[in-house]
Design a protein around this motif. Structure first.
Motif, PDB file in Angstrom:
ATOM      1  N   ARG A  61       7.280  -2.850  -3.504  1.00  0.00           N
ATOM      2  CA  ARG A  61       7.968  -4.287  -2.900  1.00  0.00           C
ATOM      3  C   ARG A  61       7.709  -5.553  -3.589  1.00  0.00           C
ATOM      4  O   ARG A  61       8.652  -6.549  -3.861  1.00  0.00           O
ATOM      5  CB  ARG A  61       7.206  -4.414  -1.482  1.00  0.00           C
ATOM      6  N   GLU A  62       6.721  -5.729  -4.481  1.00  0.00           N
ATOM      7  CA  GLU A  62       6.264  -6.842  -5.172  1.00  0.00           C
ATOM      8  C   GLU A  62       7.233  -6.953  -6.416  1.00  0.00           C
ATOM      9  O   GLU A  62       7.608  -8.000  -6.692  1.00  0.00           O
ATOM     10  CB  GLU A  62       4.919  -6.678  -5.591  1.00  0.00           C
ATOM     11  N   ASP A  74      10.091  -5.352  -6.553  1.00  0.00           N
ATOM     12  CA  ASP A  74      11.682  -5.597  -6.307  1.00  0.00           C
ATOM     13  C   ASP A  74      11.533  -7.023  -6.007  1.00  0.00           C
ATOM     14  O   ASP A  74      12.677  -7.643  -6.280  1.00  0.00           O
ATOM     15  CB  ASP A  74      11.911  -4.616  -4.967  1.00  0.00           C
ATOM     16  N   GLU A  75      10.862  -7.793  -5.033  1.00  0.00           N
ATOM     17  CA  GLU A  75      10.923  -9.198  -4.664  1.00  0.00           C
ATOM     18  C   GLU A  75      10.812  -9.911  -5.982  1.00  0.00           C
ATOM     19  O   GLU A  75      11.691 -10.920  -6.102  1.00  0.00           O
ATOM     20  CB  GLU A  75       9.923  -9.496  -4.112  1.00  0.00           C
ATOM     21  N   ALA A  76       9.910  -9.683  -7.100  1.00  0.00           N
ATOM     22  CA  ALA A  76      10.104 -10.428  -8.391  1.00  0.00           C
ATOM     23  C   ALA A  76      11.440 -10.066  -9.147  1.00  0.00           C
ATOM     24  O   ALA A  76      11.835 -11.198  -9.660  1.00  0.00           O
ATOM     25  CB  ALA A  76       8.898  -9.849  -9.233  1.00  0.00           C
ATOM     26  N   ARG A 103      14.271  -9.534  -7.917  1.00  0.00           N
ATOM     27  CA  ARG A 103      15.482 -10.167  -7.066  1.00  0.00           C
ATOM     28  C   ARG A 103      15.409 -11.702  -7.475  1.00  0.00           C
ATOM     29  O   ARG A 103      16.389 -12.326  -7.615  1.00  0.00           O
ATOM     30  CB  ARG A 103      15.301 -10.010  -5.497  1.00  0.00           C
ATOM     31  N   LEU A 104      14.135 -12.394  -7.596  1.00  0.00           N
ATOM     32  CA  LEU A 104      14.100 -13.608  -7.614  1.00  0.00           C
ATOM     33  C   LEU A 104      14.227 -13.961  -9.204  1.00  0.00           C
ATOM     34  O   LEU A 104      14.887 -15.115  -9.298  1.00  0.00           O
ATOM     35  CB  LEU A 104      12.549 -14.141  -7.314  1.00  0.00           C
ATOM     36  N   GLN A 145       0.658 -13.267  -9.380  1.00  0.00           N
ATOM     37  CA  GLN A 145       2.117 -13.489  -9.419  1.00  0.00           C
ATOM     38  C   GLN A 145       3.147 -14.046 -10.330  1.00  0.00           C
ATOM     39  O   GLN A 145       4.254 -13.799 -10.457  1.00  0.00           O
ATOM     40  CB  GLN A 145       2.231 -14.104  -7.740  1.00  0.00           C
TER      41      GLN A 145
END
Length: 484
Positions: free
Chosen positions: A99-100, A102-104, A106-107, A236
């Motif tokens: 999830r981390e 994928d979110e990174a 996408r951003l 992060q």
């Protein structure tokens, strides 16, 4: 007196050949029987670890018996790569890590939109373990290394045969195919070792500048965490910065379809030119002291098989280094622009630059094995060139240079970014003149000027025999006019 063919006449005084004994035991299925583990470990430069020695015997037996479709045993390369990748902690990717990542990614795509004309790659971001990276990239490694692998495998099998004593050649008999397999297996195992070690260093699918996994976008969470160790930066931010680099690579390789083939083809051209220096292999086999394992390891790590490069290889290498620098420089510039508001951006950019310039231990091992370094030596020069082109041409003009390989900047442009525009104007003008001349040639009036007539014809004559209008007089009249 009954003679024993396996022993010499003075068997009680002269020891048996230890290599012959070891081969006999290995080929006879008596792996390790009667062999002193401490002595074997010392000779091989390995720790006296029974489990490690058992694995080594299994590998050697597999090497002796395994057959492969070609000169290189890729099954052993695959198995060894997986084994090395798993030798250090390689936990499976968790749902939270997926999830981390994928979110990174996408951003990262959102941050890249304002700084490039190339649209999103439209790929699903993935989180890989080191073993998954091996699986996803091995096909490309095979393509890149097969030319030199075939040469090394043939040279090793030939050297093994030539260096073997005559009495052992007779003993081998029908086992000649086993020796042929050994060369390919040895290289396959070494290549697997290098790939497995690389799996412990890379942070993404494009970390070394080429798309090892076609149309994939991925980060390796374990290696991202390892990369951030000692930087004293939030994990992060490290992950997001590396995600922007990966997303920028993905945009480039997806929307510039010729680029992947261009890079891989250049590497293949270089590898096809590699020939193995048999004299150095023979010197190695003759001069090395088996009691000095450090010397053996040092010789192998220095790439003893690789001779001097040919002029064709030098040209291919220069082309490859320029292309890698341009790719990495473009990604470096886009990442810096997209992460301008990230507090750690400048520090992470410099860390990545130094890492790419020096390479890690696994990169050096791979370079020694195949005679090729995949490092953008001129990354900083290329980044400076792309920055200048952004100021001179804007985002669209800069990114338009990726439309065709003939448009790419040259090493001369890396030397003098400010002169790129002038040189390109001269080149464009020259191309326009060539196009105009070609059009004239095709239309049949290449040598004519405005107002000229075809050769042999007057402006007002319809004759095709070279005649002209002389007021009705015959050519034999002297060609004078009535007023003359």
């Amino acid at each position: 007196m009954t003679s024993n063919p396996s022993n010499s006449p003075n068997d009680d005084e002269a020891p048996k050949d230890p290599l012959a004994e070891l081969l006999a035991k290995l080929m006879g299925g008596q792996a390790g029987a009667g062999v002193d583990p401490a002595e074997l470990a010392k000779a091989a430069g390995l720790p006296n670890d029974p489990n490690l020695l058992a694995q080594m015997f299994q590998q050697v037996q597999a090497m002796m018996s395994a057959s492969s479709e070609g000169p290189v045993n890729w099954q052993l390369a695959h198995e060894n790569a997986r084994r090395v990748a798993a030798s250090s902690a390689d936990p499976s990717v968790t749902a939270s890590q997926s999830r981390e990542v994928d979110e990174a990614l996408r951003l990262a795509d959102l941050w890249l939109d304002p700084v490039t004309d190339l649209p999103s790659a439209g790929l699903i971001g993935r989180a890989w373990s080191r073993a998954e990276w091996v699986e996803e990239t091995l096909g490309t490694w095979k393509r890149l290394t097969e030319p030199v692998a075939n040469s090394v495998a043939f040279a090793l099998s030939s050297a093994l045969t030539e260096q073997m004593p005559e009495e052992m050649k007779a003993m081998m008999g029908s086992a000649a195919s086993m020796l042929q397999n050994m060369g390919g297996a040895l290289f396959g195992m070494q290549l697997g070792q290098a790939i497995g070690a690389l799996a412990g260093e890379v942070v993404s699918s494009t970390d070394i500048g080429i798309p090892l996994a076609d149309l994939q976008m991925a980060l390796l969470p374990a290696n991202v965490a390892k990369f951030g160790e000692g930087l004293d930066l939030p994990e992060q931010e490290v992950r997001l910065f590396l995600a922007v680099r990966e997303a920028a690579h993905a945009r480039l390789f997806v929307h510039v379809p010729w680029l992947r083939g261009y890079l891989l083809g250049t590497i293949e051209s270089y590898a096809r030119g590699i020939h193995i220096d048999m004299s150095r292999i023979e010197d190695l086999a003759r001069d090395l002291d088996p009691s000095n394992p450090e010397g053996i390891q040092a010789a192998l790590s220095e790439g003893v098989f690789m001779p001097q490069r040919t002029p064709e290889q030098d040209a291919a290498l220069a082309k490859l280094e320029t292309a890698l620098a341009l790719v990495e420089g473009w990604v470096d510039e886009l990442t810096a622009a997209a992460t301008a508001n990230l507090p750690s951006s400048a520090a992470l950019r410099e860390t990545v630059r130094r890492r790419r310039a020096t390479g890690g231990p696994a990169e050096h091992a791979f370079a020694s094995l195949v005679g090729l370094e995949l490092r953008p030596r001129r990354l900083r020069d290329a980044a400076a060139l792309w920055a200048h082109l952004l100021q001179d041409r804007g985002i669209s003009g800069r990114d338009a240079l990726w439309q065709h390989p003939d448009l790419l900047p040259t090493p001369e442009d890396l030397d003098d970014p400010a002169g790129f525009g002038k040189r390109r104007e001269l080149l464009d003008a020259s191309d326009s003149e060539v196009d105009a001349a070609l059009q004239k040639l095709l239309s049949g009036d290449f040598d004519q000027k405005p107002g000229d007539t075809e050769p042999g014809r007057s402006e007002d004559s319809g004759s095709e025999d070279g005649g002209h209008d002389d007021g009705g007089r015959n050519p034999g009249d002297g060609g004078t006019s009535p007023e003359a």
